[in-house]
Design a protein around this motif. Structure first.
Motif, PDB file in Angstrom:
ATOM      1  N   PRO A  54      21.885 -17.571  27.805  1.00  0.00           N
ATOM      2  CA  PRO A  54      20.477 -17.168  27.644  1.00  0.00           C
ATOM      3  C   PRO A  54      19.522 -18.255  28.103  1.00  0.00           C
ATOM      4  O   PRO A  54      19.846 -19.438  28.070  1.00  0.00           O
ATOM      5  CB  PRO A  54      20.354 -16.913  26.138  1.00  0.00           C
ATOM      6  N   ASN A  55      18.336 -17.841  28.545  1.00  0.00           N
ATOM      7  CA  ASN A  55      17.312 -18.773  28.993  1.00  0.00           C
ATOM      8  C   ASN A  55      15.958 -18.099  28.790  1.00  0.00           C
ATOM      9  O   ASN A  55      15.504 -17.311  29.621  1.00  0.00           O
ATOM     10  CB  ASN A  55      17.534 -19.138  30.470  1.00  0.00           C
ATOM     11  N   THR A  56      15.287 -18.417  27.699  1.00  0.00           N
ATOM     12  CA  THR A  56      14.130 -17.655  27.239  1.00  0.00           C
ATOM     13  C   THR A  56      12.995 -17.566  28.254  1.00  0.00           C
ATOM     14  O   THR A  56      12.431 -16.511  28.480  1.00  0.00           O
ATOM     15  CB  THR A  56      13.590 -18.271  25.929  1.00  0.00           C
ATOM     16  N   PHE A  57      12.659 -18.695  28.883  1.00  0.00           N
ATOM     17  CA  PHE A  57      11.474 -18.712  29.723  1.00  0.00           C
ATOM     18  C   PHE A  57      11.768 -18.528  31.217  1.00  0.00           C
ATOM     19  O   PHE A  57      10.877 -18.621  32.050  1.00  0.00           O
ATOM     20  CB  PHE A  57      10.721 -20.045  29.542  1.00  0.00           C
ATOM     21  N   ALA A  58      13.033 -18.285  31.556  1.00  0.00           N
ATOM     22  CA  ALA A  58      13.397 -18.251  32.975  1.00  0.00           C
ATOM     23  C   ALA A  58      12.651 -17.157  33.728  1.00  0.00           C
ATOM     24  O   ALA A  58      12.632 -16.004  33.311  1.00  0.00           O
ATOM     25  CB  ALA A  58      14.900 -18.048  33.118  1.00  0.00           C
ATOM     26  N   ALA A  59      12.045 -17.555  34.841  1.00  0.00           N
ATOM     27  CA  ALA A  59      11.401 -16.623  35.760  1.00  0.00           C
ATOM     28  C   ALA A  59      10.464 -15.660  35.040  1.00  0.00           C
ATOM     29  O   ALA A  59      10.540 -14.452  35.224  1.00  0.00           O
ATOM     30  CB  ALA A  59      12.435 -15.852  36.561  1.00  0.00           C
ATOM     31  N   ASN A  60       9.562 -16.190  34.217  1.00  0.00           N
ATOM     32  CA  ASN A  60       8.602 -15.270  33.621  1.00  0.00           C
ATOM     33  C   ASN A  60       7.753 -14.645  34.724  1.00  0.00           C
ATOM     34  O   ASN A  60       7.773 -15.089  35.864  1.00  0.00           O
ATOM     35  CB  ASN A  60       7.766 -15.952  32.522  1.00  0.00           C
ATOM     36  N   SER A  61       7.036 -13.630  34.418  1.00  0.00           N
ATOM     37  CA  SER A  61       6.382 -12.841  35.456  1.00  0.00           C
ATOM     38  C   SER A  61       5.338 -13.634  36.228  1.00  0.00           C
ATOM     39  O   SER A  61       5.119 -13.392  37.418  1.00  0.00           O
ATOM     40  CB  SER A  61       5.755 -11.595  34.833  1.00  0.00           C
ATOM     41  N   LEU A  62       4.678 -14.576  35.563  1.00  0.00           N
ATOM     42  CA  LEU A  62       3.686 -15.394  36.265  1.00  0.00           C
ATOM     43  C   LEU A  62       4.358 -16.269  37.313  1.00  0.00           C
ATOM     44  O   LEU A  62       3.918 -16.329  38.469  1.00  0.00           O
ATOM     45  CB  LEU A  62       2.908 -16.258  35.268  1.00  0.00           C
ATOM     46  N   SER A  63       5.436 -16.963  36.930  1.00  0.00           N
ATOM     47  CA  SER A  63       6.128 -17.819  37.893  1.00  0.00           C
ATOM     48  C   SER A  63       6.778 -16.991  38.993  1.00  0.00           C
ATOM     49  O   SER A  63       6.838 -17.417  40.159  1.00  0.00           O
ATOM     50  CB  SER A  63       7.171 -18.692  37.187  1.00  0.00           C
ATOM     51  N   ALA A  64       7.261 -15.793  38.664  1.00  0.00           N
ATOM     52  CA  ALA A  64       7.846 -14.926  39.685  1.00  0.00           C
ATOM     53  C   ALA A  64       6.795 -14.493  40.704  1.00  0.00           C
ATOM     54  O   ALA A  64       7.055 -14.457  41.905  1.00  0.00           O
ATOM     55  CB  ALA A  64       8.495 -13.714  39.031  1.00  0.00           C
ATOM     56  N   ALA A  65       5.596 -14.166  40.222  1.00  0.00           N
ATOM     57  CA  ALA A  65       4.518 -13.761  41.127  1.00  0.00           C
ATOM     58  C   ALA A  65       4.132 -14.901  42.061  1.00  0.00           C
ATOM     59  O   ALA A  65       3.890 -14.697  43.264  1.00  0.00           O
ATOM     60  CB  ALA A  65       3.303 -13.304  40.314  1.00  0.00           C
ATOM     61  N   VAL A  66       4.102 -16.128  41.518  1.00  0.00           N
ATOM     62  CA  VAL A  66       3.771 -17.295  42.352  1.00  0.00           C
ATOM     63  C   VAL A  66       4.868 -17.544  43.378  1.00  0.00           C
ATOM     64  O   VAL A  66       4.599 -17.814  44.549  1.00  0.00           O
ATOM     65  CB  VAL A  66       3.536 -18.534  41.470  1.00  0.00           C
ATOM     66  N   ALA A  67       6.124 -17.445  42.952  1.00  0.00           N
ATOM     67  CA  ALA A  67       7.232 -17.670  43.881  1.00  0.00           C
ATOM     68  C   ALA A  67       7.209 -16.653  45.021  1.00  0.00           C
ATOM     69  O   ALA A  67       7.432 -16.996  46.186  1.00  0.00           O
ATOM     70  CB  ALA A  67       8.562 -17.615  43.142  1.00  0.00           C
ATOM     71  N   LEU A  68       6.934 -15.415  44.704  1.00  0.00           N
ATOM     72  CA  LEU A  68       6.843 -14.382  45.750  1.00  0.00           C
ATOM     73  C   LEU A  68       5.725 -14.707  46.729  1.00  0.00           C
ATOM     74  O   LEU A  68       5.869 -14.513  47.944  1.00  0.00           O
ATOM     75  CB  LEU A  68       6.603 -13.015  45.104  1.00  0.00           C
ATOM     76  N   THR A  69       4.617 -15.222  46.223  1.00  0.00           N
ATOM     77  CA  THR A  69       3.492 -15.596  47.083  1.00  0.00           C
ATOM     78  C   THR A  69       3.863 -16.799  47.957  1.00  0.00           C
ATOM     79  O   THR A  69       3.542 -16.835  49.148  1.00  0.00           O
ATOM     80  CB  THR A  69       2.259 -15.911  46.233  1.00  0.00           C
TER      81      THR A  69
END
Length: 458
Positions: A328-343
Motif C-alpha cells: 500500500p501507498n496512501t499518497f501515491a499518484a494523487n489526482s493533482l500530481s497525476a494531472a501535473v505529470a500528464l501536463t
C-alpha cells in the motif's frame, strides 16, 4: 533568434542573472538561512548550501532580496519543463477544483497517467506494462527490490559502484556514496556491488577491452559462473547514465552485455531512470539509446516536476505475480500530481517545441563550449543531452581531483554572479550542467560565461 527561442524566452524571469547591491547572501536571505539552520534538519541533500529560493519561473529563481539566478540544476533533474510553467499552473488550478487526494481507490487521472506512461515506455515495456506509483525515487527503488524478490523467489541484488538509488532501507543498500552510508549501517543484506564503466577513472587496464566490456563481462561472470556467491540474484539494477556518481554515460554495449547476462541466468534487469529519464538525454528514456529491453523501469523527478511523482513500470507478466494489496501507498499518484505529470508529458512531447531533440543538440553545443575554455582544470567533459558532467582536476595528466576548497570557490563565484550549479561525483569534483529542457540558449550561454569566468578566477 528562432521562433522556438522566442517562445522559450517568455518562460523565465527576463532579468536573470541579476544580483542586488552588496555581498551575497543579502540580509533577507541570510536571515532565512539562519532560521533554517535552527529549525530544519541539514540531513537533506542541499545541506547548508547558501541558497534561498523565494520565487521561481522556468530555469530562473529569485531569492528574498530580489536577486535573480539562472539555475543549471533544474532541482537536480526535477524541473524538466521549468518551474511554474503556465500550463502546469493551469492544470493545478483546474484539478484542484475537481479532485486532489483519492486514497488508493481508482481515480480517473491516475489511470489516465498509467495508460499514457505505458504508451511512452521503451520497447519491451511499451503498451505491455503495469505501473506502480510512488512519491519519490527512493520509494520507487524500495518497491522495485520488493517486487523483484517476490516474482523471482530470489533475494540478491547486483548494483554498481558510484550508483545512487535512494537513501531509505533497500535503496540505501544499493547506493554507494559515503555520505549516505557512513554510520547508517548495517544495510539490507544480499547486495553485490560491481564496477560501473567509468572510463575516466576505471580501475582496470583497458588496453585490450573497453571499460564497458570489462564491466559487462564481470557481471556475466558473477551471474553465470559457479562459486561467485552470486547464486540467488533476483535483479541487476543500473542507471543507464550514472547520476550522482559523476554523470557517466557508458556506451550502449554495457547495457547490452547486462541484458545478455541476465537472460542467461533468469535475472531481471531494472533500469533506474529517476534522474536520467523524462527526456533529459535527448530521448524519453536513456535506455532507448541502447536498444535494450528492461524488465522494470523506475521513474521520478522530471515526470512530476513541481509536484512529487515517481513509480515503476514493470512487465505485465511480472506484475501478475504480485499479490493485490501487498504494497500500500496512501499518497501515491494523487489526482493533482497525476494531472501535473500528464501536463509535463504533453509539454515534453510538444512537436512544436521539440524539447528532446533540442536537448540532444544543445548538449553537444554545451560540451563543445566548455572544452573551448581550454582550462587546465577541466579534465573531461561528458554526457548525453542536457545531462552533462564537467570533471575538474588539479592536473590533467594525473587526473588528481580538484581540491574541495577550489570546487567551493567555483561554486561561491558562480552563485555570487547569479548562477546555481550543483556538484556531484565520487570526489565532489564534477560540476553538472542539467538545466530545464526549456532553458533558452541565451540564458544557458550566459550561465556558461559565468562558469568560464569562475574557472579563470582560480
Amino acid at each position: 533568434m528562432t521562433d522556438i527561442e522566442s517562445i522559450l524566452e517568455t518562460l523565465h524571469f527576463p532579468d536573470a542573472p541579476k544580483m542586488v547591491a552588496g555581498p551575497y547572501p543579502g540580509p533577507r536571505a541570510a536571515e532565512a538561512l539562519a532560521l533554517s539552520a535552527r529549525t530544519e534538519s541539514m540531513a537533506r541533500g542541499g545541506g547548508r548550501m547558501p541558497v534561498v529560493m523565494d520565487r521561481a519561473f522556468g530555469a530562473t529563481f529569485k531569492d528574498p532580496d530580489g536577486s535573480t539566478f539562472i539555475d543549471l540544476s533544474a532541482g537536480v533533474g526535477v524541473s524538466s519543463v521549468g518551474r511554474c510553467h503556465p500550463k502546469v499552473q493551469k492544470a493545478i488550478v483546474e484539478q484542484s477544483q475537481q479532485l486532489m487526494h483519492a486514497m488508493e481507490v481508482n481515480s480517473t487521472r491516475r489511470t489516465e497517467l498509467a495508460a499514457r506512461l505505458s504508451a511512452l515506455m521503451p520497447e519491451g515495456l511499451r503498451n505491455d506494462c503495469i505501473t506502480f506509483f510512488a512519491q519519490s525515487g527512493s520509494d520507487a527503488l524500495e518497491a522495485a527490490v520488493k517486487f523483484a524478490r517476490r516474482v523471482t523467489g530470489r533475494h540478491q541484488i547486483i548494483a554498481f559502484h558510484g550508483g545512487y538509488h535512494g537513501v531509505w532501507h533497500a535503496s540505501n543498500a544499493l547506493t554507494t556514496g559515503t555520505a549516505y552510508r557512513k554510520g547508517y549501517g548495517p544495510f539490507m543484506g544480499g547486495v553485490i556491488h560491481a564496477p560501473y564503466p567509468y572510463a575516466y577513472r576505471f580501475p582496470f587496464d583497458t588496453t585490450h577491452k573497453s571499460a564497458e566490456q570489462i564491466a559487462g563481462e564481470y557481471v556475466d561472470y558473477l551471474l553465470n559462473t559457479p562459486y561467485t556467491a552470486a547464486d540467488d540474484v533476483a535483479a541487476v539494477i543500473v542507471e543507464p547514465v550514472q547520476g550522482e556518481g559523476g554523470y557517466v554515460p557508458p556506451s550502449p554495449e554495457f547495457l547490452q552485455l547486462l541484458r545478455k547476462a541476465c537472460d542467461r541466468s533468469g535475472t531481471l534487469l531494472i533500469v533506474d531512470e529517476v534522474q536520467c529519464g523524462a527526456g533529459r538525454t535527448g530521448r524519453m528514456w536513456a535506455v532507448e539509446h541502447t536498444g535494450v529491453k528492461p524488465d522494470m523501469l523506475t521513474f521520478g523527478k522530471g515526470i512530476g516536476g513541481d509536484v512529487p511523482m515517481a513509480g515503476i513500470a514493470m512487465r505485465s507478466d511480472l506484475a501478475a505475480r504480485i499479490p493485490d494489496g501487498s504494497v500500500p501507498n496512501t499518497f501515491a499518484a494523487n489526482s493533482l500530481s497525476a494531472a501535473v505529470a500528464l501536463t509535463n508529458l504533453e509539454i515534453l512531447h510538444d512537436p512544436e517545441l521539440g524539447l528532446m531533440p533540442r536537448a540532444e543538440l544543445l548538449g553537444q553545443e554545451v560540451q563543445e563550449r566548455v572544452r573551448g575554455f581550454q582550462s587546465p582544470y577541466v579534465g573531461e567533459v561528458r554526457g548525453k543531452g542536457l545531462m552533462i558532467g564537467i570533471e575538474l582536476v588539479e592536473d590533467k595528466a594525473t587526473k588528481e581531483p580538484l581540491a574541495p576548497e577550489k570546487v567551493g570557490r567555483i561554486m561561491e563565484y558562480v552563485l555570487g554572479h547569479g548562477v546555481l550549479m550543483v556538484p556531484c561525483g565520487r570526489y565532489g569534483n564534477v560540476m553538472r550542467v542539467m538545466p530545464s529542457l526549456t532553458i533558452s540558449k541565451r540564458l544557458l550561454h550566459r550561465a556558461l560565461d559565468v562558469f568560464g569566468e569562475a574557472l579563470a578566477s582560480l
